[in-house]
Design a protein around this motif. Sequence first.
Motif, PDB file in Angstrom:
ATOM      1  N   UNK A 141      25.829-121.507  16.553  1.00  0.00           N
ATOM      2  CA  UNK A 141      25.530-121.410  15.129  1.00  0.00           C
ATOM      3  C   UNK A 141      24.223-122.111  14.782  1.00  0.00           C
ATOM      4  N   UNK A 142      24.038-123.321  15.291  1.00  0.00           N
ATOM      5  CA  UNK A 142      22.898-124.122  14.830  1.00  0.00           C
ATOM      6  C   UNK A 142      21.657-123.945  15.697  1.00  0.00           C
ATOM      7  N   UNK A 143      21.845-123.785  17.000  1.00  0.00           N
ATOM      8  CA  UNK A 143      20.661-123.726  17.859  1.00  0.00           C
ATOM      9  C   UNK A 143      20.202-122.291  18.093  1.00  0.00           C
ATOM     10  N   UNK A 144      21.137-121.386  18.436  1.00  0.00           N
ATOM     11  CA  UNK A 144      20.709-120.018  18.747  1.00  0.00           C
ATOM     12  C   UNK A 144      20.343-119.267  17.469  1.00  0.00           C
ATOM     13  N   UNK A 145      21.295-119.229  16.518  1.00  0.00           N
ATOM     14  CA  UNK A 145      21.054-118.400  15.337  1.00  0.00           C
ATOM     15  C   UNK A 145      19.936-118.989  14.473  1.00  0.00           C
ATOM     16  N   UNK A 146      20.013-120.299  14.217  1.00  0.00           N
ATOM     17  CA  UNK A 146      19.010-120.883  13.325  1.00  0.00           C
ATOM     18  C   UNK A 146      17.736-121.286  14.067  1.00  0.00           C
ATOM     19  N   UNK A 147      17.867-121.590  15.360  1.00  0.00           N
ATOM     20  CA  UNK A 147      16.704-122.100  16.070  1.00  0.00           C
ATOM     21  C   UNK A 147      15.920-121.056  16.817  1.00  0.00           C
ATOM     22  N   UNK A 148      16.623-120.138  17.480  1.00  0.00           N
ATOM     23  CA  UNK A 148      15.939-119.173  18.329  1.00  0.00           C
ATOM     24  C   UNK A 148      15.586-117.910  17.563  1.00  0.00           C
ATOM     25  N   UNK A 149      16.550-117.438  16.761  1.00  0.00           N
ATOM     26  CA  UNK A 149      16.300-116.198  16.034  1.00  0.00           C
ATOM     27  C   UNK A 149      15.245-116.432  14.948  1.00  0.00           C
ATOM     28  N   UNK A 150      14.349-115.465  14.747  1.00  0.00           N
ATOM     29  CA  UNK A 150      13.278-115.643  13.755  1.00  0.00           C
ATOM     30  C   UNK A 150      13.793-115.441  12.335  1.00  0.00           C
ATOM     31  N   UNK A 151      12.949-115.848  11.365  1.00  0.00           N
ATOM     32  CA  UNK A 151      13.287-115.560   9.973  1.00  0.00           C
ATOM     33  C   UNK A 151      13.168-114.068   9.746  1.00  0.00           C
TER      34      UNK A 151
ATOM     35  N   UNK B 373      15.317-131.703   9.876  1.00  0.00           N
ATOM     36  CA  UNK B 373      14.465-130.523   9.846  1.00  0.00           C
ATOM     37  C   UNK B 373      13.552-130.362  11.040  1.00  0.00           C
ATOM     38  N   UNK B 374      13.823-131.099  12.130  1.00  0.00           N
ATOM     39  CA  UNK B 374      12.972-130.943  13.300  1.00  0.00           C
ATOM     40  C   UNK B 374      13.624-130.108  14.382  1.00  0.00           C
ATOM     41  N   UNK B 375      14.829-129.566  14.089  1.00  0.00           N
ATOM     42  CA  UNK B 375      15.505-128.726  15.072  1.00  0.00           C
ATOM     43  C   UNK B 375      15.874-129.486  16.322  1.00  0.00           C
ATOM     44  N   UNK B 376      16.486-130.659  16.139  1.00  0.00           N
ATOM     45  CA  UNK B 376      16.828-131.475  17.308  1.00  0.00           C
ATOM     46  C   UNK B 376      18.241-131.227  17.807  1.00  0.00           C
ATOM     47  N   UNK B 377      18.934-130.219  17.242  1.00  0.00           N
ATOM     48  CA  UNK B 377      20.339-130.011  17.596  1.00  0.00           C
ATOM     49  C   UNK B 377      20.486-129.720  19.086  1.00  0.00           C
ATOM     50  N   UNK B 378      19.487-129.039  19.677  1.00  0.00           N
ATOM     51  CA  UNK B 378      19.559-128.744  21.112  1.00  0.00           C
ATOM     52  C   UNK B 378      19.631-130.017  21.928  1.00  0.00           C
ATOM     53  N   UNK B 379      18.801-130.993  21.592  1.00  0.00           N
ATOM     54  CA  UNK B 379      18.770-132.250  22.330  1.00  0.00           C
ATOM     55  C   UNK B 379      20.103-132.992  22.216  1.00  0.00           C
ATOM     56  N   UNK B 380      20.607-133.131  20.961  1.00  0.00           N
ATOM     57  CA  UNK B 380      21.813-133.929  20.793  1.00  0.00           C
ATOM     58  C   UNK B 380      23.017-133.237  21.426  1.00  0.00           C
ATOM     59  N   UNK B 381      23.092-131.899  21.288  1.00  0.00           N
ATOM     60  CA  UNK B 381      24.225-131.208  21.907  1.00  0.00           C
ATOM     61  C   UNK B 381      24.149-131.286  23.425  1.00  0.00           C
TER      62      UNK B 381
END
Lengths: 386, 411
Positions: A141-151, B373-381
Amino acid sequence: MTATVAPTRVPIWRDVRVLQWLFQLLVVAVAAAVVIWLFGNYRTNSENQGIPTSFDFLDNPASFEITGNDMSQNASVRTALVQGFLNTMRISVAGIVAATVLGTIIGVARLSKNWLVNKMAAVYVEAIRNVPLPLFVVFGALAVVLGVFPRIQEAWEPAGLMVISNRGIAGPWFTGSGRWLIVIGIVGAVAWWAVARWRRAVSDRSGAPANSGLWGGAAFAIVVVVGWAALGFGVTLPEVDGRRSAGGIRIDPSFFAIFFALVIYTASHIAEIVRGSIQAVPRGQGEAANALALSGFQRMWYVVLPQAFRIAIPPVGNQYLNLIKNSSLGAGIGYYDITLVTQTTVGNGSPAVPAFTITLLVYISISLVTSLFVNIANRRVALVER
Amino acid sequence: MSAPVRRTPVVVWLRRNLFRSWVDGVITTVAALVSAWVLYKSVNFVLVTGRWEVIERNLQLLMIGRYPADDVSRLAITVIVLSGWVGVIAGIVHARQVRAGRIDPSATAWSRRRVVDLTERFWIPALVILLLLVLTDTAGPWIMTGVAVVVAIVGRIVGPFIGRRITGVVAGASLAIVLAAVPIVLYAMIVDAVGFDEWGGFMLNVFLAACSIILCYPLGVLLALGRRSRLPLVRLVSTLYIELVRGAPLFVLLLFANVALGFFVPEGLTPSTPTRAIVVFTLFTAAYMAEIVRGGLQSVPTGQFEAAKALGLSPPRQTFLIVLPQALRNVIPAQIGQLISLFKDTALAGVAMGLFELLRVSEAITQQPDFRGQGLIGETLAFGAMLFWTVSYTMSRESQRLERKLGVGTR
């Protein structure tokens, strides 16, 4: 003369049968007392706090929207729960199909003679199955959808067929009546079955190769194409329309996240079962297939896998049950399955205990029905022993 | 004539394992590209692009949550005493095994092979602990770990002497009581200082799993015995409980307990959130434990029941002295498997109940003012996954080893 021994009467407090009954009554009494105590507390507490214990809340308006479902504004809680149940079934069925395919591929790869493929599969299994599923859900939910996928403004549009963004994944879909599509599918399946049966009969008579899969597939394809053209089906492609995608079919980001997590996680467990089941097939079977000069694929597909399948059914069925139950985790990231619907409606003032009782009973029923199917399948393929 | 020297040159190895046919060659090439890409991405993430400051700054939060700094020494004492305790128990068990003739003492004497064996078994957790220590900026954890290791080794050396000296029922029973009292006293000491609600981080995950696995045991064994009972009503009650609980998702049960457990107990007794979690985990795991124990009971040969009966033992004694010990020993690996799965499930408690366990902390620290807002979720997970993975993987490896040692399925 034979001496007759007078039957000695066992005193009642040492009679095993009496003692057993007393013990049983005691156990039932304790169990009943616990249940009555809990229920009594529940009644008193609800009355004190003025919370209803009936199921009348089902007819109240739900007053919330379920993303991705068209539910009218003043639909009842009952309707919302039904929609939630359907969403649970959607994610479960999609997850089971995908996890089975991925798990089987990895399980077979795990036994590959190719060193690299073998090691990759091993690393996948060991890395994934020792990490908790909720981590994958949050990651999806947080990394793939919000992080990898573009706006949506910069959405990926591979070949113009799909629109991939953090608003969801949109793909091509058909236009026309869904009911007729199901009819076409059923007719096609029947055609497949009939043609395959005919080919096998021909093969039995003449000895020519049956190729039943090929012929059946062709029959299915013809039915689908003809039916598609005759009933006026069309195709719609998704496109970016302002801040959202229009047309085609759109998969909600939350659906994608929970689907991703369930498939990745369950596949690692199914892979281990597939590997174990293949290894449990007696070695002589594979050697016999070699002696018949079958190719590697034929040996796997016609000789080893069918027998491994028989061994794998009960544990894989267990994994399916786990997947269905784990799909409730989607509620944690906003996928409106029955769990999230219940949570929301309880948050909106529905009484918690009746609402959750319904949900738990739904899950228990799904589990029972699934294990019933697994048992039937197991009985059908089980070896008939003398 | 000397035997021909067998050698497999690299080319032969490659042909045999990677390029058997042209299809195989294509598969190998694709797989090599994929794995090279994954490897590059991972290494790049760990060493170059990953911004690990968020972990370094929040290490204490991730490990022990908001446990007050003044009382951290109590945790350190707990860890040290517990590791000594584990060492002593391992020593006693080892001595008894040797005496019973199950282990050849020379196999565990110090030798190069034993060092290699121990390194192979424990290098991953050791490496992770070392990494955690390197990330800290105080001396406390270093001292604690060092003392704990020393105490564990001393306990392991002292344990066999205790085990050899203490024989007989009374002495054995008092030893068992002393050993059981140690964790309870420690528990009282840490709970005494800090209320349950301030527990958090990875410590909470470990604690929830440990509590629930111990508490679920009596109920699980009783349910298993009930399900195998000849008495129909007892069987019905047990089966009903087991099947109903196994049909329900743990996540929904946790949600339910979170909003509604208070309804089922008298007013004023409303339990705190960690207690709710322990109640649910215990009741849930008991059903699964019952099924495992049932498998163990089924694996005990009928002859054992009959022999116990022939000795004139009463039914409870038949069960608790003859059948149950064998049954429980036969399914030790499955029980460890259940413990692993329970340990992983503790991550649900954060999502469902808002407990401040590792997964929730990992999410929360990405929202701190410095890191938002820095997208650090990858690191912490990734950090959280590493901790969970290390513990689960080590346990499952040890369980496989135990399985081989017990010879389950080969006897």
